[in-house]
Enzyme design. Structure first.
Site, PDB file in Angstrom:
ATOM      1  N   GLU A  38      32.575  41.877  34.240  1.00 57.29           N
ATOM      2  CA  GLU A  38      31.570  42.874  34.599  1.00 57.29           C
ATOM      3  C   GLU A  38      30.543  42.984  33.481  1.00 57.29           C
ATOM      4  O   GLU A  38      30.890  43.245  32.343  1.00 57.29           O
ATOM      5  CB  GLU A  38      32.259  44.229  34.790  1.00 57.29           C
ATOM      6  CG  GLU A  38      31.306  45.336  35.168  1.00 57.29           C
ATOM      7  CD  GLU A  38      32.034  46.673  35.243  1.00 57.29           C
ATOM      8  OE1 GLU A  38      32.952  46.787  36.062  1.00 57.29           O
ATOM      9  OE2 GLU A  38      31.679  47.569  34.480  1.00 57.29           O
TER      10      GLU A  38
ATOM     11  N   HIS B  10      28.905  48.048  42.547  1.00 56.17           N
ATOM     12  CA  HIS B  10      29.310  49.437  42.786  1.00 56.17           C
ATOM     13  C   HIS B  10      28.226  50.235  43.487  1.00 56.17           C
ATOM     14  O   HIS B  10      28.419  51.394  43.818  1.00 56.17           O
ATOM     15  CB  HIS B  10      29.702  50.102  41.468  1.00 56.17           C
ATOM     16  CG  HIS B  10      30.817  49.362  40.783  1.00 56.17           C
ATOM     17  ND1 HIS B  10      30.585  48.357  39.880  1.00 56.17           N
ATOM     18  CD2 HIS B  10      32.158  49.428  40.924  1.00 56.17           C
ATOM     19  CE1 HIS B  10      31.749  47.860  39.479  1.00 56.17           C
ATOM     20  NE2 HIS B  10      32.712  48.493  40.096  1.00 56.17           N
TER      21      HIS B  10
ATOM     22  N   TRP C  10      49.524  48.606  37.704  1.00 54.20           N
ATOM     23  CA  TRP C  10      49.324  49.384  38.923  1.00 54.20           C
ATOM     24  C   TRP C  10      50.616  49.570  39.714  1.00 54.20           C
ATOM     25  O   TRP C  10      50.610  49.826  40.911  1.00 54.20           O
ATOM     26  CB  TRP C  10      48.207  48.763  39.766  1.00 54.20           C
ATOM     27  CG  TRP C  10      46.880  48.826  39.033  1.00 54.20           C
ATOM     28  CD1 TRP C  10      46.599  49.573  37.924  1.00 54.20           C
ATOM     29  CD2 TRP C  10      45.669  48.119  39.335  1.00 54.20           C
ATOM     30  NE1 TRP C  10      45.305  49.368  37.502  1.00 54.20           N
ATOM     31  CE2 TRP C  10      44.707  48.481  38.363  1.00 54.20           C
ATOM     32  CE3 TRP C  10      45.307  47.210  40.331  1.00 54.20           C
ATOM     33  CZ2 TRP C  10      43.407  47.970  38.362  1.00 54.20           C
ATOM     34  CZ3 TRP C  10      44.008  46.702  40.326  1.00 54.20           C
ATOM     35  CH2 TRP C  10      43.070  47.080  39.358  1.00 54.20           C
TER      36      TRP C  10
HETATM   37  N1  GLN Z   1      39.728  39.481  43.426  1.00 50.37           N
HETATM   38  C1  GLN Z   1      39.603  40.895  43.497  1.00 50.37           C
HETATM   39  C2  GLN Z   1      38.494  41.268  44.475  1.00 50.37           C
HETATM   40  O1  GLN Z   1      37.552  40.578  44.575  1.00 50.37           O
HETATM   41  C3  GLN Z   1      39.302  41.506  42.148  1.00 50.37           C
HETATM   42  C4  GLN Z   1      39.233  42.999  42.215  1.00 50.37           C
HETATM   43  C5  GLN Z   1      39.092  43.693  40.892  1.00 50.37           C
HETATM   44  O2  GLN Z   1      38.519  43.197  39.970  1.00 50.37           O
HETATM   45  N2  GLN Z   1      39.563  44.902  40.798  1.00 50.37           N
HETATM   46  O3  GLN Z   1      38.560  42.268  45.137  1.00 50.37           O
END
Ligand code: GLN
Ligand code: ZN
Length: 753
Positions: free
Chosen positions: A664, A693, A560
């Site tokens: 996930e 989400h 990123w």
């Molecule tokens: N530790 C981060 C959060 O909880 C992980 C975010 C992610 O997986 N993109 O926001």
């Protein structure tokens, strides 16, 4: 043959130099701007951009790359391929945004990564009953606008092969590419309309052809372009590929009757000279990197162009891909020192480089010798800059042996970690809690100087205290501090590490109206001071339960960011890993017994070609292990991964050797557990038991069922209970309700063990 051109780009950013489109679109969604206002904002952004590109000296300008949300969705509209569930929405713009974002009653299209970039496109859904039909209004309108303004416009559309390969088949297992014959007549019709509207060239993007493709798929592509190029009434076709080389697809496409081929000579290394058919083509050479932010080595690029002269019919200079992936201009930056600034090229600077190279090609280098001299001076100053070489960091890396860092055997670690005294099926969260209005207000106030650093820290501490109290009340077992101090899980670390700089205005579209500002990694990475210890230790001081320290892993930090191009990514990853390792050791020293190192981008950086994957996974896993192997056996290492297609990386996940992996799985129905079992994974795992989400609060029964299902695949000693990702985008009330149910479900299942 149609007149050729000499200087172009494959596409441009569209969100606006000051995110004007983001603001207009969001105002439209909120009902603060009417449709005419939104359309006027779009038209003005296009006009300003085209006029800049023309003034900069491009003689062919891509048109049709503008989008209110996403270009793949635009293509679905163009081909009549929106899902049935939005078909009932009469207004085209409302229908478009419903497909993009959903409504109260309609689910949006899924979103996924555009190749190996951090841009996300909407995945068209194609069912056996989808009837494709052409609606070329968008590209025709933009072409008309451009022609009225006298712009040398080259309409751009996504090609039929890539469109089908990126879409999702719903209600059928047959490969979507089988349906390409239904699309060819639509493209024929489209090309007729574009020709009638005055287009000399049309750019047809087929980036899917740079990934591994079967001989059959390549044959399909060849047949499609044979047919399209046989059409008499059409613009000249520029078949564009990017993000890699075409490999076997190159000779196949060159053998078709298309007039031009755009090739990525930055990410790809196709041997153009070995394809004789190219001597009859207009070759658009992508020698200026469209994805990274470094100033081009003009001498090298001109050298490349020179070697192509004999292999191409005619030659044009271009960026390697659309400039969608880089910020608009360096002019908007105030924070770089002069040296750093001279090493960089954002969008408008890249356009200038393209023009400089085209001029050198047509009129000789002497015509632009000043530009070459400046680029040369910047490059040599960059090589000599002390910030690029930190002897201490390099010595530490040199001292590492060739094999991957290893912790003690997992069983030994498990024994040492039993001192944590966690119950069976421990409950936890992924790190962030809702980013409340107070947090945003405090951040804004700090930026404008309304409050000072001390006041800001006090407010963040109050947020942490709040989140700790909430978690104790809910009865979670492993707590987190909630990440209120981080606006972004990568930028937060980049701001504190030497070797990185951040931009003021370097926004890049991530999806829809969402933009990110990737940091730039330019030098050797060093951690001058602890980055998270104060916050986490403060959180731990408020509770007897273990607080999990939260760090971002090396792969994700690089994925990123804009990364160095002067050393292998693996080396940069190891440097970041050392900084993270130092942080883990300091957290441990401050009494933190559980540390999570997030790697949500592990899958995203996976190379497009299978041959390149083992080497990538090897260094990625190595960097993670380097980051996490400096702590004692008694310190429990967690990681978090958040994507649901694990197939390719499942072995790598096991090799990360984290004591606990949260992943996930709420949407992929626990399949991931079977996949992990298949590779002999025997560490702790927390398959997300609810989908963060969506604002929906999962019921106790639902979570309980997920857990019971998970227990069929994983023994209770290894199973953790957690949501599938961080909670920062959610509201406080729904989070409370969901976590309450999560804890209750865990208790119910625990009682039966
Ligand atoms: N530790 C981060 C959060 O909880 C992980 C975010 C992610 O997986 N993109 O926001
Ligand atoms: Zn996640």
């Amino acid at each position: 043959m149609t007149a050729t051109f000499t200087a172009t780009v494959l596409g441009s950013p569209r969100i606006g130099p000051n995110r004007e489109l983001k603001k207009a679109v969001e105002a439209y969604w909120a009902g603060r701007l009417d449709r005419a206002g939104l359309e006027a904002a779009g038209a003005e952004l296009r006009r300003a951009q085209w006029s800049q590109l023309r003034e900069a000296g491009l003689d062919s300008i891509p048109v049709g790359t503008f989008s209110y949300y996403d270009h793949v969705l635009d293509t679905a509209v163009m081909l009549g391929a929106l899902p049935d569930r939005v078909a009932g929405i009469a207004d085209p713009l409302d229908r478009y945004f419903a497909a993009a974002r959903g409504t109260d009653t309609v689910a949006p299209l899924e979103m996924t990564k555009w190749f190996d970039t951090n841009y996300h496109y909407l995945v068209p859904e194609i069912t056996p009953s989808t009837v494709f039909a052409l609606d070329a209004a968008k590209v025709l309108d933009e072409l008309a606008q451009a022609r009225t303004l006298g712009v040398p416009a080259r309409p751009v559309v996504l090609g039929p092969v890539t469109f089908l390969l990126l879409s999702k088949a719903v209600g059928s297992d047959a490969p979507l590419l089988d349906r390409v014959d239904e699309l060819v007549p639509l493209y024929v019709e489209l090309f007729g309309q574009l020709a009638a509207a005055g287009a000399q060239w049309v750019q047809v993007d087929e980036p899917a052809l740079v990934a591994d493709r079967t001989p059959e798929e390549i044959a399909v592509a060849r047949r499609v372009y044979d047919r399209l190029s046989a059409v008499p009434e059409r613009p000249a076709i520029l078949l564009a590929s990017y993000f890699g080389g075409l490999g076997d697809a190159l000779p196949a496409l060159a053998a078709t009757g298309v007039e031009g081929l755009a090739v990525d000579l930055v990410a790809g290394s196709d041997a153009l000279a070995s394809v004789p058919a190219l001597t009859r083509k207009h070759v658009v050479a992508g020698v200026v990197d469209g994805r990274n932010v470094w100033r081009t080595d003009l001498d090298a690029a001109l050298g490349t162009l020179g070697t192509l002269l004999g292999s191409a019919g005619t030659l044009a200079v271009s960026t390697s891909c659309s400039l969608l992936h880089v910020p608009y201009t360096l002019d908007a930056e105030t924070g770089f020192d002069a040296a750093l600034r001279s090493w960089l090229a954002f969008g408008s600077e890249k356009v200038h480089e393209v023009v400089t190279l085209a001029t050198a090609l047509t009129r000789g280098r002497d015509a632009v010798e000043d530009e070459f001299a400046r680029a040369r001076a910047a490059a040599s100053a960059r090589r000599a800059d002390a910030r690029l070489y930190d002897g201490t960091v390099r010595a530490r890396l040199d001292a590492l042996t060739g094999s991957k860092p290893t912790r003690s055997p997992a069983a030994q670690r498990r024994r040492a970690q039993s001192a944590l005294r966690l119950p069976a099926l421990p409950t936890t969260t992924i790190g962030s809690y809702p980013q409340t209005a107070q947090i945003r207000i405090a951040r804004a106030a700090l930026r404008t100087g309304e409050i000072d650093e001390t006041e800001y820290r006090a407010r963040m501490r109050a947020e942490i205290a709040d989140v700790i109290a909430l978690q104790e009340e809910l009865g979670l077992d492993v707590l987190v501090h909630g990440e209120p101090e981080r606006n972004d899980m990568v930028q937060y670390f980049a701001e504190q590490l030497d070797g990185f700089c951040v931009t003021d205005n370097g926004w890049v579209q991530s999806y829809g109206s969402r933009c990110v500002r990737p940091p730039i990694l330019y030098g050797d990475v060093r951690r001058p001071d602890p980055m998270t210890v104060d916050w986490i230790a403060y959180a731990q001081s408020l509770t007897d339960r273990p607080v999990k320290g939260m760090l971002t892993g090396p792969v994700t930090i690089l994925a990123w960011s804009f990364v160095r191009d002067d050393q292998p990514l693996a080396e940069s990853a190891n440097q970041v890993a050392l900084a993270i390792q130092d942080e883990t050791v300091d957290l441990q020293g401050a009494g933190i017994r559980i540390i999570q190192v997030d790697e949500p981008a592990l899958r995203e950086l996976l190379p497009l070609r299978a041959v390149d994957r083992p080497a990538y996974l090897d260094w990625a896993v190595g960097a993670f292990r380097l980051a996490t192997s400096g702590v004692a056996d008694s310190t429990q290492i967690h990681t978090h991964l958040c994507y649901s297609e694990f197939g390719e990386v499942i072995d790598a996940i096991a090799e990360l050797d984290a004591d606990v992996t949260s992943i996930e799985a709420a949407r992929s129905h626990m399949e991931v557990l079977d996949d992990l079992n298949a590779v002999g994974f025997d560490l702790g795992v927390g398959p997300g038991v609810y989908d963060i989400h969506s604002p929906r609060v999962p019921s106790v029964a639902e979570i309980e069922m997920s857990l019971r299902k998970a227990l069929e695949a994983v023994p209770a000693e290894r199973l953790w209970v957690n949501p599938d990702c961080g909670l920062k985008t959610r509201g406080r009330t729904e989070v409370e309700a969901s976590l309450h149910n999560l804890v209750e479900a865990a208790q119910l299942v625990r009682a039966d063990l």
